[in-house]
Design a protein around this motif. Structure first.
Motif, PDB file in Angstrom:
ATOM      1  N   PHE A   1      34.543  42.130  46.484  1.00 47.05           N
ATOM      2  CA  PHE A   1      34.198  43.437  45.933  1.00 47.05           C
ATOM      3  C   PHE A   1      35.413  44.085  45.267  1.00 47.05           C
ATOM      4  N   GLU A   2      36.520  44.188  45.988  1.00 47.03           N
ATOM      5  CA  GLU A   2      37.714  44.811  45.419  1.00 47.03           C
ATOM      6  C   GLU A   2      38.210  44.025  44.210  1.00 47.03           C
ATOM      7  N   TYR A   3      38.236  42.713  44.325  1.00 47.11           N
ATOM      8  CA  TYR A   3      38.710  41.875  43.219  1.00 47.11           C
ATOM      9  C   TYR A   3      37.847  42.092  41.978  1.00 47.11           C
ATOM     10  N   SER A   4      36.546  42.021  42.143  1.00 48.80           N
ATOM     11  CA  SER A   4      35.629  42.153  41.016  1.00 48.80           C
ATOM     12  C   SER A   4      35.734  43.535  40.367  1.00 48.80           C
ATOM     13  N   GLN A   5      35.707  44.573  41.174  1.00 47.15           N
ATOM     14  CA  GLN A   5      35.780  45.934  40.639  1.00 47.15           C
ATOM     15  C   GLN A   5      37.105  46.195  39.928  1.00 47.15           C
ATOM     16  N   HIS A   6      38.188  45.706  40.500  1.00 40.44           N
ATOM     17  CA  HIS A   6      39.489  46.033  39.935  1.00 40.44           C
ATOM     18  C   HIS A   6      39.910  45.103  38.814  1.00 40.44           C
ATOM     19  N   CYS A   7      39.222  43.988  38.604  1.00 43.24           N
ATOM     20  CA  CYS A   7      39.394  43.254  37.346  1.00 43.24           C
ATOM     21  C   CYS A   7      38.948  44.164  36.204  1.00 43.24           C
ATOM     22  N   LYS A   8      37.850  44.852  36.412  1.00 42.56           N
ATOM     23  CA  LYS A   8      37.313  45.758  35.395  1.00 42.56           C
ATOM     24  C   LYS A   8      38.226  46.969  35.182  1.00 42.56           C
ATOM     25  N   VAL A   9      38.701  47.562  36.267  1.00 43.52           N
ATOM     26  CA  VAL A   9      39.598  48.714  36.139  1.00 43.52           C
ATOM     27  C   VAL A   9      40.900  48.283  35.460  1.00 43.52           C
ATOM     28  N   ALA A  10      41.400  47.112  35.820  1.00 41.32           N
ATOM     29  CA  ALA A  10      42.627  46.602  35.195  1.00 41.32           C
ATOM     30  C   ALA A  10      42.451  46.518  33.674  1.00 41.32           C
ATOM     31  N   ARG A  11      41.316  46.019  33.235  1.00 44.21           N
ATOM     32  CA  ARG A  11      41.056  45.953  31.790  1.00 44.21           C
ATOM     33  C   ARG A  11      41.017  47.362  31.181  1.00 44.21           C
ATOM     34  N   LEU A  12      40.393  48.297  31.897  1.00 41.77           N
ATOM     35  CA  LEU A  12      40.294  49.668  31.384  1.00 41.77           C
ATOM     36  C   LEU A  12      41.658  50.309  31.169  1.00 41.77           C
ATOM     37  N   VAL A  13      42.625  49.974  32.020  1.00 41.76           N
ATOM     38  CA  VAL A  13      43.964  50.571  31.882  1.00 41.76           C
ATOM     39  C   VAL A  13      44.906  49.702  31.064  1.00 41.76           C
ATOM     40  N   GLY A  14      44.371  48.632  30.463  1.00 34.57           N
ATOM     41  CA  GLY A  14      45.159  47.851  29.517  1.00 34.57           C
ATOM     42  C   GLY A  14      45.884  46.635  30.044  1.00 34.57           C
ATOM     43  N   VAL A  15      45.555  46.173  31.240  1.00 29.27           N
ATOM     44  CA  VAL A  15      46.172  44.932  31.723  1.00 29.27           C
ATOM     45  C   VAL A  15      45.606  43.785  30.891  1.00 29.27           C
ATOM     46  N   PRO A  16      46.464  42.982  30.263  1.00 31.51           N
ATOM     47  CA  PRO A  16      45.975  41.880  29.435  1.00 31.51           C
ATOM     48  C   PRO A  16      45.198  40.843  30.262  1.00 31.51           C
TER      49      PRO A  16
END
Length: 195
Positions: free
Chosen positions: A91-106
């Motif tokens: 859950f955390e991994y999946s959700q924060h892959c998306k958040v990471a993209r939102l904040v510009g993590v390549p």
């Protein structure tokens, strides 16, 4: 299937209804599960069993994701992703892959984070933060050399936020896994992003 009961909209006290409105709109999240981000939403409907704990979860997690924090959002997301990996929280991994993209993590870094120690995609500050995260979560300490690397790149408030973020998300990941909430309701296909 979750291990504990969930609180329906009809059973929810006013403070829970306020948070339900934010996450689920006008729906009853037990009768019609799902959030705008595609998760089942049973994290919140289970936490609603103890309204002050639900409020505590909200008031500790959400502020750490808001603008104006000391820790840069991209670095925060790398720390959260490492926390999810070390804690095996789909859950955390999946959700924060998306958040990471939102904040510009390549995408290159998101793809490489599971094996960050052998990847050349990460900067020295990112490597120091991920090393500290791995150590604090797996060893319950941070080695002096790792702490010194953090101090070369981050202020004391930023270092504190690295540790708070990793500790908070680890705690919530433990709860999610133990109670079979959200995507952590199985023991197979771990750490795959859920579209």
């Amino acid at each position: 299937m979750t291990r504990l009961s969930q609180v329906s909209k009809a059973e929810a006290p006013p403070k829970v209804l306020k948070l339900y409105k934010e996450f689920f709109g006008d729906r009853d999240p037990v009768a019609e599960p799902g959030t705008a981000t595609g998760t089942p939403g049973d994290y919140w409907t289970t936490f609603a069993l103890v309204p002050d704990l639900m409020e505590m979860a909200y008031n500790t997690l959400v502020p750490m994701l808001q603008p104006g924090r000391k820790l840069h959002p991209q670095l925060r997301e790398l720390v959260i992703l490492r926390t999810a990996i070390v804690g095996d929280s789909k859950f955390e991994y999946s959700q924060h892959c998306k958040v990471a993209r939102l904040v510009g993590v390549p995408e290159e870094k998101i793809s490489a984070i599971k094996g960050w120690t052998t990847s050349e995609a990460f900067s020295p500050v990112e490597r120091a933060a991920m090393a500290a995260t791995d150590e604090i979560l797996s060893l319950n300490r941070v080695e002096d050399s790792t702490f010194a690397a953090l101090q070369q790149h981050l202020s004391d408030p930023e270092i504190l936020e690295v540790f708070v973020v990793s500790g908070l998300w680890r705690m919530h990941g433990l709860i999610v896994r133990a109670l079979h909430l959200e995507y952590d309701n199985d023991t197979t296909a771990r750490l795959q992003e859920v579209p």
